[in-house]
Design an enzyme around this catalytic site. Structure first.
Site, short mmCIF file in Angstrom:
data_model
loop_
_atom_site.label_atom_id
_atom_site.label_comp_id
_atom_site.label_asym_id
_atom_site.label_seq_id
_atom_site.Cartn_x
_atom_site.Cartn_y
_atom_site.Cartn_z
N ASP A 1 -9.19 10.91 -9.90
CA ASP A 1 -9.32 10.20 -11.17
C ASP A 1 -9.51 8.70 -11.03
OD1 ASP A 1 -6.90 9.40 -10.20
OD2 ASP A 1 -5.71 10.62 -11.58
N GLU B 1 -9.22 18.44 -7.21
CA GLU B 1 -8.06 18.07 -8.07
C GLU B 1 -8.50 17.93 -9.53
OE1 GLU B 1 -5.68 14.24 -8.40
OE2 GLU B 1 -4.55 15.23 -6.83
N GLU C 1 -6.91 6.47 -15.56
CA GLU C 1 -7.13 7.73 -14.84
C GLU C 1 -7.33 8.93 -15.75
OE1 GLU C 1 -4.84 5.46 -14.09
OE2 GLU C 1 -5.22 4.85 -12.01
N HIS D 1 2.79 0.97 -8.43
CA HIS D 1 1.51 0.27 -8.45
C HIS D 1 0.72 0.48 -9.74
CE1 HIS D 1 -1.14 3.79 -8.17
NE2 HIS D 1 -0.17 4.33 -7.46
N ARG E 1 -1.40 0.62 -13.00
CA ARG E 1 -2.03 -0.43 -13.79
C ARG E 1 -1.29 -0.66 -15.12
NH1 ARG E 1 -7.49 -2.62 -13.47
NH2 ARG E 1 -7.60 -1.69 -11.41
N HIS F 1 2.47 -2.05 -2.26
CA HIS F 1 1.02 -1.94 -2.38
C HIS F 1 0.39 -3.29 -2.05
CE1 HIS F 1 -2.85 -1.23 -4.45
NE2 HIS F 1 -2.52 0.05 -4.59
C1 UD1 Z 1 -6.36 2.41 -7.55
C2 UD1 Z 1 -6.73 3.49 -8.57
C3 UD1 Z 1 -5.50 4.31 -8.94
C4 UD1 Z 1 -4.78 4.83 -7.71
C5 UD1 Z 1 -4.47 3.66 -6.79
C6 UD1 Z 1 -3.83 4.17 -5.53
C7 UD1 Z 1 -8.44 3.06 -10.24
C8 UD1 Z 1 -8.71 2.59 -11.62
N1 UD1 Z 1 -7.21 2.89 -9.81
O1 UD1 Z 1 -5.56 1.46 -8.23
O2 UD1 Z 1 -5.92 5.43 -9.73
O3 UD1 Z 1 -3.57 5.43 -8.14
O4 UD1 Z 1 -5.70 2.99 -6.45
O5 UD1 Z 1 -3.20 3.16 -4.81
O6 UD1 Z 1 -9.33 3.53 -9.59
N2 UD1 Z 1 -5.99 -4.21 -2.36
C9 UD1 Z 1 -6.12 -4.75 -1.08
N3 UD1 Z 1 -6.29 -3.89 -0.02
C10 UD1 Z 1 -6.31 -2.55 -0.16
C11 UD1 Z 1 -6.16 -2.01 -1.46
C12 UD1 Z 1 -6.02 -2.85 -2.54
O7 UD1 Z 1 -6.09 -5.95 -0.91
O8 UD1 Z 1 -6.45 -1.84 0.83
C13 UD1 Z 1 -5.82 -5.12 -3.52
C14 UD1 Z 1 -7.13 -5.86 -3.88
O9 UD1 Z 1 -6.78 -7.17 -4.27
C15 UD1 Z 1 -7.64 -5.07 -5.08
C16 UD1 Z 1 -6.33 -4.69 -5.75
O10 UD1 Z 1 -5.45 -4.38 -4.66
O11 UD1 Z 1 -8.47 -5.83 -5.92
C17 UD1 Z 1 -6.38 -3.54 -6.74
O12 UD1 Z 1 -7.06 -2.41 -6.20
P1 UD1 Z 1 -7.71 -1.32 -7.23
O13 UD1 Z 1 -8.29 -0.22 -6.45
O14 UD1 Z 1 -8.60 -2.05 -8.19
O15 UD1 Z 1 -6.47 -0.84 -8.09
P2 UD1 Z 1 -5.21 0.02 -7.68
O16 UD1 Z 1 -4.10 -0.42 -8.57
O17 UD1 Z 1 -5.01 0.01 -6.22
N1 UDP Z 2 1.48 6.52 0.84
C1 UDP Z 2 1.29 6.05 2.13
N2 UDP Z 2 1.87 4.86 2.50
C2 UDP Z 2 2.64 4.13 1.63
C3 UDP Z 2 2.80 4.61 0.31
C4 UDP Z 2 2.21 5.81 -0.06
O1 UDP Z 2 0.62 6.67 2.94
O2 UDP Z 2 3.15 3.07 2.03
C5 UDP Z 2 0.83 7.78 0.44
C6 UDP Z 2 1.71 8.81 -0.24
O3 UDP Z 2 2.30 9.67 0.70
C7 UDP Z 2 0.72 9.54 -1.16
C8 UDP Z 2 -0.30 8.48 -1.48
O4 UDP Z 2 -0.13 7.44 -0.54
O5 UDP Z 2 0.04 10.58 -0.48
C9 UDP Z 2 -0.06 8.00 -2.88
O6 UDP Z 2 -0.84 6.87 -3.10
P1 UDP Z 2 -0.63 5.94 -4.36
O7 UDP Z 2 0.78 6.04 -4.84
O8 UDP Z 2 -1.15 4.60 -3.97
O9 UDP Z 2 -1.63 6.55 -5.42
P2 UDP Z 2 -1.50 7.71 -6.51
O10 UDP Z 2 -1.09 8.95 -5.83
O11 UDP Z 2 -0.52 7.22 -7.53
O12 UDP Z 2 -2.87 7.78 -7.08
#
Ligand code: UD1
Ligand code: UDP
Length: 374
Positions: free
Chosen positions: A92, A114, A128, A205, A207, A238
């Site tokens: 999602d 999924e 999502e 984490h 949004r 995160h």
């Molecule tokens: C995204 C997904 C969410 C998922 C989550 C898992 C969408 C709308 N959101 O949200 O569904 O649950 O990932 O974690 O698709 N960043 C880094 N390095 C990384 C990852 C993220 O620096 O490896 C920082 C960046 O500044 C980036 C910000 O995190 O701009 C947000 O990342 P983004 O993918 O936009 O949103 P998430 O909250 O991570």
């Molecule tokens: N996870 C990980 N390292 C971490 C935190 C979470 O590998 O430090 C894994 C966790 O086991 C799960 C996935 O990341 O499988 C969940 O990711 P996240 O919570 O970012 O996203 P969501 O599942 O809410 O979309």
């Protein structure tokens, strides 16, 4: 072609990517969007997946529209060049829905891994819930993790013959990892594991929790740490600076709170299995927790994964600061009994064979012998 971009998609796609790699009947192509960077690369490294294409879209402060348009723009020429028979997207995220739409525009069948999760509330989880509903509208094959998700799809008019219940591939990934008892890269965590003292694991984490709710979660964790000095709280934060800034201020200088960066999947699942409780707003953690017998207090108002609630492994606590503290305190007053009570519950989300079922469904529709050369 499998397309993914964030940490949870990578974890959940990895077992299927591996299954496709091993198949005699399918050729796989892996495209990552790089919606996440470090957190995505961490998972690909663990599962030894080298993507064929990387759109590298991530920027700090990225908006949903930016991610969406960069994925759509970046993927289209790759679809034109590779001409896949089907495109698999997972879950999602923005990557998932943008990739589905890019394939749909090229009239390439979309396979949704999924499929069928619904909270019934477009505002939570945001965006999502909207993303998965959009993807369901254009998918050709829906790989649903549970009967509940299958029923959601049927109710929305998806044809029965286009749905296959597979279980969730996250449990395949978990089984491939959790038994290995990987060493923690931080020696402090290794010491903690040896002590067997009560440990609370925290992840957040979402949004819809950014800003004041996230700051409130930080203050709640600080209050819990001060009230229970014998408890160690581990918080793998995160990478998102918006999450870190709001969450971590209240936790500075508290000796029984250990803040780490995102942990490699093997380390995280080992911590999850050691914790007496996990306090989280994560989707994947709700699915994994039953397999390691760890109860979850879920910092959300609702969940698209009701199976966790009905089995009693997951309890909704919302995001109110006082409520979170009270619910954790209530749990800790009785934690050995409450943790033991979830130990024998079968995981409703999967049995570790989801990727085999997903592969069989893909092979039956898209196997190489059915391919008509363009
Ligand atoms: C995204 C997904 C969410 C998922 C989550 C898992 C969408 C709308 N959101 O949200 O569904 O649950 O990932 O974690 O698709 N960043 C880094 N390095 C990384 C990852 C993220 O620096 O490896 C920082 C960046 O500044 C980036 C910000 O995190 O701009 C947000 O990342 P983004 O993918 O936009 O949103 P998430 O909250 O991570
Ligand atoms: N996870 C990980 N390292 C971490 C935190 C979470 O590998 O430090 C894994 C966790 O086991 C799960 C996935 O990341 O499988 C969940 O990711 P996240 O919570 O970012 O996203 P969501 O599942 O809410 O979309």
């Amino acid at each position: 072609m499998t397309v993914y971009g964030t940490r949870p998609e990578a974890i959940k796609c990895a077992p299927l990517v591996k299954a496709i790699e091993a198949s005699d009947d399918l050729d796989g192509v892996v495209v990552v969007t790089g919606q996440h960077r470090e957190m995505l690369d961490q998972v690909n490294a663990l599962f030894e997946i080298t993507p064929d294409h990387d759109l590298d879209v991530m920027s700090h402060g990225q908006t949903l529209a930016q991610i969406f348009s960069r994925v759509l723009d970046g993927l289209d020429p790759i679809l034109a060049a590779e001409r896949p028979d089907a495109v698999v997207v997972q879950g999602d995220t923005t990557t998932s829905t943008a990739a589905a739409l890019a394939a749909f525009y090229r009239q390439i069948p979309v396979v949704h891994l999924e499929a069928g999760l619904r909270s019934g509330d477009l505002a939570s989880p945001f965006p999502e819930e909207g993303n998965r509903k959009i993807t369901s509208q254009i998918a050709a094959l829906h790989l649903a993790p549970t009967e509940t998700s299958r029923d959601n799809l049927l109710r929305e008019g998806v044809a029965d013959g286009d749905i296959v219940v597979t279980g969730n591939t996250v449990i395949d990934a978990l089984y491939a990892t959790v038994g290995k008892q990987v060493e923690f890269s931080d020696p402090g965590l290794e010491e903690l594991a040896a002590q067997q003292a009560p440990m609370l694991l925290v992840t957040t984490h979402r949004r819809e929790n950014w800003g004041e709710p996230m700051a409130g979660i930080g203050r709640a964790v600080a209050t819990i740490a001060r009230r229970f000095p014998d408890l160690t709280i581990v918080l793998p934060a995160h990478h998102n600076p918006l999450v870190r800034d709001a969450l971590l201020t209240a936790l500075e200088g508290i000796s029984n709170v250990v803040v780490t960066g995102p942990l490699p999947y093997g380390e995280f699942t080992r911590l999850l299995s050691l914790a007496c409780l996990v306090l989280s707003d994560s989707g994947g953690v709700q699915e994994e927790a039953p397999s390691v017998g760890t109860p979850v207090l879920l910092m959300r108002e609702n969940t698209e994964r009701p199976e966790g609630l009905t089995t009693g492994v997951v309890h909704l606590v919302g995001t109110d600061e006082t409520q979170i503290v009270e619910e954790v305190a209530r749990f800790l007053a009785d934690w050995p009994r409450r943790r033991a009570a979830v130990g024998d519950i079968a995981n409703p989300f999967g049995d570790g064979l989801a990727s085999s079922r997903a592969l069989a469904a893909l092979e039956s529709r898209y196997a190489r012998q059915q391919h008509v050369a363009p």
